[in-house]
Design a protein around this motif. Structure first.
Motif, PDB file in Angstrom:
ATOM      1  N   TYR A 148       0.827  -1.195   0.125  1.00  0.00           N
ATOM      2  CA  TYR A 148       0.012  -0.078  -0.053  1.00  0.00           C
ATOM      3  C   TYR A 148       0.933   1.213  -0.011  1.00  0.00           C
ATOM      4  O   TYR A 148       2.010   1.404   0.388  1.00  0.00           O
ATOM      5  CB  TYR A 148      -1.041  -0.048   1.350  1.00  0.00           C
ATOM      6  CG  TYR A 148      -0.338   0.217   2.632  1.00  0.00           C
ATOM      7  CD1 TYR A 148      -0.574   1.752   3.248  1.00  0.00           C
ATOM      8  CD2 TYR A 148       0.241  -0.669   3.127  1.00  0.00           C
ATOM      9  CE1 TYR A 148       0.035   1.993   4.453  1.00  0.00           C
ATOM     10  CE2 TYR A 148       0.882  -0.496   4.459  1.00  0.00           C
ATOM     11  CZ  TYR A 148       0.826   0.657   4.950  1.00  0.00           C
ATOM     12  OH  TYR A 148       1.380   1.253   6.447  1.00  0.00           O
ATOM     13  N   TYR A 149       0.130   2.448  -0.402  1.00  0.00           N
ATOM     14  CA  TYR A 149       0.633   3.922  -0.343  1.00  0.00           C
ATOM     15  C   TYR A 149      -0.245   4.620   0.341  1.00  0.00           C
ATOM     16  O   TYR A 149      -1.323   4.441   0.564  1.00  0.00           O
ATOM     17  CB  TYR A 149       0.968   4.318  -1.632  1.00  0.00           C
ATOM     18  CG  TYR A 149       1.685   3.551  -2.721  1.00  0.00           C
ATOM     19  CD1 TYR A 149       3.016   4.048  -2.940  1.00  0.00           C
ATOM     20  CD2 TYR A 149       1.264   2.600  -3.530  1.00  0.00           C
ATOM     21  CE1 TYR A 149       3.876   3.401  -3.748  1.00  0.00           C
ATOM     22  CE2 TYR A 149       2.197   1.873  -4.374  1.00  0.00           C
ATOM     23  CZ  TYR A 149       3.461   2.148  -4.549  1.00  0.00           C
ATOM     24  OH  TYR A 149       4.168   1.368  -5.420  1.00  0.00           O
ATOM     25  N   VAL A 150       0.553   5.600   0.873  1.00  0.00           N
ATOM     26  CA  VAL A 150      -0.148   6.715   1.647  1.00  0.00           C
ATOM     27  C   VAL A 150       0.316   8.067   1.258  1.00  0.00           C
ATOM     28  O   VAL A 150       1.506   8.455   1.003  1.00  0.00           O
ATOM     29  CB  VAL A 150       0.218   6.730   3.325  1.00  0.00           C
ATOM     30  CG1 VAL A 150      -0.513   7.783   3.827  1.00  0.00           C
ATOM     31  CG2 VAL A 150       0.002   5.271   3.831  1.00  0.00           C
ATOM     32  N   LYS A 151      -0.630   8.820   0.979  1.00  0.00           N
ATOM     33  CA  LYS A 151      -0.225  10.201   0.412  1.00  0.00           C
ATOM     34  C   LYS A 151      -0.981  11.166   1.086  1.00  0.00           C
ATOM     35  O   LYS A 151      -2.103  11.256   1.458  1.00  0.00           O
ATOM     36  CB  LYS A 151      -0.711   9.968  -0.933  1.00  0.00           C
ATOM     37  CG  LYS A 151      -0.552  11.432  -1.975  1.00  0.00           C
ATOM     38  CD  LYS A 151      -1.246  11.468  -3.306  1.00  0.00           C
ATOM     39  CE  LYS A 151      -1.064  12.871  -3.978  1.00  0.00           C
ATOM     40  NZ  LYS A 151      -1.592  12.512  -5.419  1.00  0.00           N
ATOM     41  N   ASP A 152      -0.334  12.408   1.338  1.00  0.00           N
ATOM     42  CA  ASP A 152      -0.916  13.539   2.059  1.00  0.00           C
ATOM     43  C   ASP A 152      -2.003  14.179   0.973  1.00  0.00           C
ATOM     44  O   ASP A 152      -1.732  14.468  -0.031  1.00  0.00           O
ATOM     45  CB  ASP A 152       0.098  14.477   2.200  1.00  0.00           C
ATOM     46  CG  ASP A 152      -0.476  15.790   3.056  1.00  0.00           C
ATOM     47  OD1 ASP A 152      -1.464  15.898   3.515  1.00  0.00           O
ATOM     48  OD2 ASP A 152       0.139  16.566   3.291  1.00  0.00           O
ATOM     49  N   GLU A 153      -3.216  14.484   1.431  1.00  0.00           N
ATOM     50  CA  GLU A 153      -4.513  14.728   0.628  1.00  0.00           C
ATOM     51  C   GLU A 153      -4.797  16.232   0.889  1.00  0.00           C
ATOM     52  O   GLU A 153      -5.748  16.115   1.816  1.00  0.00           O
ATOM     53  CB  GLU A 153      -5.516  13.835   0.392  1.00  0.00           C
ATOM     54  CG  GLU A 153      -5.354  12.812  -0.393  1.00  0.00           C
ATOM     55  CD  GLU A 153      -5.363  13.349  -2.018  1.00  0.00           C
ATOM     56  OE1 GLU A 153      -6.437  13.841  -2.589  1.00  0.00           O
ATOM     57  OE2 GLU A 153      -4.221  12.834  -2.574  1.00  0.00           O
TER      58      GLU A 153
ATOM     59  N   TYR B 107      -0.092  -6.025   4.734  1.00  0.00           N
ATOM     60  CA  TYR B 107       0.096  -5.066   3.383  1.00  0.00           C
ATOM     61  C   TYR B 107       1.489  -4.260   4.010  1.00  0.00           C
ATOM     62  O   TYR B 107       1.747  -3.968   4.951  1.00  0.00           O
ATOM     63  CB  TYR B 107      -0.929  -4.168   3.106  1.00  0.00           C
ATOM     64  CG  TYR B 107      -1.991  -4.603   2.516  1.00  0.00           C
ATOM     65  CD1 TYR B 107      -2.312  -4.735   1.183  1.00  0.00           C
ATOM     66  CD2 TYR B 107      -3.229  -5.075   3.438  1.00  0.00           C
ATOM     67  CE1 TYR B 107      -3.558  -5.223   0.675  1.00  0.00           C
ATOM     68  CE2 TYR B 107      -4.173  -5.500   3.035  1.00  0.00           C
ATOM     69  CZ  TYR B 107      -4.596  -5.531   1.492  1.00  0.00           C
ATOM     70  OH  TYR B 107      -5.926  -6.075   0.894  1.00  0.00           O
ATOM     71  N   SER B 108       2.488  -4.640   3.173  1.00  0.00           N
ATOM     72  CA  SER B 108       3.789  -3.968   3.122  1.00  0.00           C
ATOM     73  C   SER B 108       3.734  -2.338   2.467  1.00  0.00           C
ATOM     74  O   SER B 108       2.813  -2.239   1.636  1.00  0.00           O
ATOM     75  CB  SER B 108       4.832  -4.672   2.402  1.00  0.00           C
ATOM     76  OG  SER B 108       4.450  -4.551   0.897  1.00  0.00           O
ATOM     77  N   LYS B 109       4.055  -1.650   3.159  1.00  0.00           N
ATOM     78  CA  LYS B 109       4.017  -0.017   2.937  1.00  0.00           C
ATOM     79  C   LYS B 109       5.363   0.180   1.764  1.00  0.00           C
ATOM     80  O   LYS B 109       6.439   0.137   2.235  1.00  0.00           O
ATOM     81  CB  LYS B 109       4.199   0.663   4.122  1.00  0.00           C
ATOM     82  CG  LYS B 109       4.020   2.233   3.961  1.00  0.00           C
ATOM     83  CD  LYS B 109       4.139   3.203   5.057  1.00  0.00           C
ATOM     84  CE  LYS B 109       3.814   4.546   4.908  1.00  0.00           C
ATOM     85  NZ  LYS B 109       3.790   5.496   6.056  1.00  0.00           N
ATOM     86  N   HIS B 110       4.769   0.919   0.640  1.00  0.00           N
ATOM     87  CA  HIS B 110       5.666   1.669   0.146  1.00  0.00           C
ATOM     88  C   HIS B 110       5.851   2.912   0.232  1.00  0.00           C
ATOM     89  O   HIS B 110       4.834   3.665   0.463  1.00  0.00           O
ATOM     90  CB  HIS B 110       5.400   1.250  -1.534  1.00  0.00           C
ATOM     91  CG  HIS B 110       5.476  -0.035  -2.011  1.00  0.00           C
ATOM     92  ND1 HIS B 110       5.468  -0.602  -3.347  1.00  0.00           N
ATOM     93  CD2 HIS B 110       5.558  -1.533  -1.283  1.00  0.00           C
ATOM     94  CE1 HIS B 110       5.682  -1.937  -3.523  1.00  0.00           C
ATOM     95  NE2 HIS B 110       5.747  -2.409  -2.231  1.00  0.00           N
ATOM     96  N   ASN B 111       7.152   3.602  -0.223  1.00  0.00           N
ATOM     97  CA  ASN B 111       7.383   4.734   0.202  1.00  0.00           C
ATOM     98  C   ASN B 111       7.209   5.815  -0.721  1.00  0.00           C
ATOM     99  O   ASN B 111       7.652   6.898  -0.665  1.00  0.00           O
ATOM    100  CB  ASN B 111       8.726   4.865   0.762  1.00  0.00           C
ATOM    101  CG  ASN B 111       8.940   4.163   2.060  1.00  0.00           C
ATOM    102  OD1 ASN B 111       8.000   4.189   2.934  1.00  0.00           O
ATOM    103  ND2 ASN B 111      10.150   3.567   2.247  1.00  0.00           N
ATOM    104  N   GLY B 112       6.593   5.587  -1.887  1.00  0.00           N
ATOM    105  CA  GLY B 112       6.418   6.718  -2.922  1.00  0.00           C
ATOM    106  C   GLY B 112       5.104   6.375  -3.744  1.00  0.00           C
ATOM    107  O   GLY B 112       4.624   5.057  -3.810  1.00  0.00           O
ATOM    108  N   PHE B 113       4.656   7.451  -4.170  1.00  0.00           N
ATOM    109  CA  PHE B 113       3.517   7.078  -5.041  1.00  0.00           C
ATOM    110  C   PHE B 113       3.687   7.027  -6.689  1.00  0.00           C
ATOM    111  O   PHE B 113       5.051   7.418  -7.037  1.00  0.00           O
ATOM    112  CB  PHE B 113       2.484   8.382  -5.211  1.00  0.00           C
ATOM    113  CG  PHE B 113       1.099   8.095  -4.870  1.00  0.00           C
ATOM    114  CD1 PHE B 113       0.354   7.802  -6.115  1.00  0.00           C
ATOM    115  CD2 PHE B 113       0.588   7.465  -3.705  1.00  0.00           C
ATOM    116  CE1 PHE B 113      -0.909   7.296  -6.051  1.00  0.00           C
ATOM    117  CE2 PHE B 113      -0.602   7.208  -3.738  1.00  0.00           C
ATOM    118  CZ  PHE B 113      -1.473   6.983  -4.797  1.00  0.00           C
TER     119      PHE B 113
END
Length: 305
Positions: A179-184, A299-305
């Motif tokens: 998964y990814y996380v992004k500032d919205e 889920y493993s975290k990815h560090n970029g979109f």
């Protein structure tokens, strides 16, 4: 407007259509559709649960009825142009959707279908969506999407990957979950889990026209027919491809879109069903619940979109 794209290799979540809850397509199914006749007003919808608002058919300029649609073409264009975001016209929205991709693509020739649910809350700035992707009824992947506290989460579970040697998909021994996380940082949440925006073409209005209107679930729904011009195939051949749409008159939201090739075969479609606005919208799953699953279900975290 925030458009949510896929975290898979394709960079868009689905690339495809919408409808509700069922895996429906006909492989190489040919559909007989009328050639779009622009500037002609037609109605042909018969459904006891809907009310048709139409004006008959214009013919040679004689006895042409007045256009009685609830919105003009020009008004619809302006509505869609407003920040290109139909979220300006509702507080909450929910729907089921289905996407069909039935055209030949690089490494893939079989039809693919995506089904899922979406919920948008413009008051609390939260959103949630789910996706399941199939090739010939075989599940090849899932997605989870959530927006909360200005953070956008997009998780993928890949059960298969493209077979670059033989074409099609090959199934993985162990699903790939990440998964990814992004500032919205936005004042609007807009999730398009079907992968692309199928808005009316506001820059080429001469290529489409409003051809009918019904009342469905208390809302005015416009029928649109048009031609997609200038799209090239792999050989670089210019094409004019017919399409039909249904659009919510109040918001400008596209509720269905069907694209056909020159032989009448449906190559792409998307459809929203069980759509509900504002107080009637149903939060099928909270954003917080989806985020908890993403963070605690392997889920493993990815560090970029």
């Amino acid at each position: 407007m925030t458009k949510i794209a896929s975290i898979a290799a394709a960079a868009v979540l689905l690339v495809g259509s919408i409808g509700g809850g069922a895996y429906l397509f006909q492989k190489n199914g040919k559909t007989n559709i009328p050639e779009p006749v622009l500037n002609e007003v037609t109605t042909g919808i018969t459904n006891t649960s809907t009310t048709v608002i139409g004006a008959g058919t214009a013919s040679n300029g004689e006895n042409q009825p007045e256009n009685k649609f609830s919105i003009t073409k020009e008004e619809l264009i302006e509505k869609v142009k407003v920040n290109n975001s139909f979220a300006n016209y509702f507080d909450k929205f929910s729907a089921d959707y289905t996407v069909l991709i039935n055209n030949r693509r690089e490494f893939h020739s079989e039809p693919e279908t995506c089904i899922g649910k979406v919920y948008l809350d413009e008051i609390n700035l939260t959103a949630s969506a789910t996706v399941e992707r199939y090739e010939n009824e075989k599940l090849i992947g899932r997605s989870l999407i959530a927006i909360m506290d200005n953070w956008y989460y997009n998780a993928e579970e890949l059960l298969a990957e493209t077979d670059f040697s033989n074409g099609g998909y090959k199934f993985l021994e162990t699903p790939d979950k990440y998964y990814y996380v992004k500032d919205e940082n936005t004042d609007k949440v807009m999730v398009l889990p079907w992968g692309r925006s199928n808005n009316i073409d506001v820059y080429a209005p001469e290529n489409w026209d409003i051809t009918g209107e019904i009342t469905e679930n208390g809302r005015k729904i416009l029928s649109i027919s048009g031609l997609q011009k200038g799209a090239n195939n792999y050989e670089g051949v210019y094409r004019e491809l017919p399409y039909t749409m249904k659009v919510d008159a109040e918001t400008g939201m596209t509720l269905s879109y069907n694209l056909y090739d020159s032989d009448g075969n449906k190559t792409y479609s998307y459809e929203l069903t069980n759509y509900k606005f504002d107080d009637e919208a149903e939060e099928f799953r909270t954003a917080a619940d989806i985020i908890r699953e993403i963070e605690n279900d392997g889920y493993s975290k990815h560090n970029g979109f």
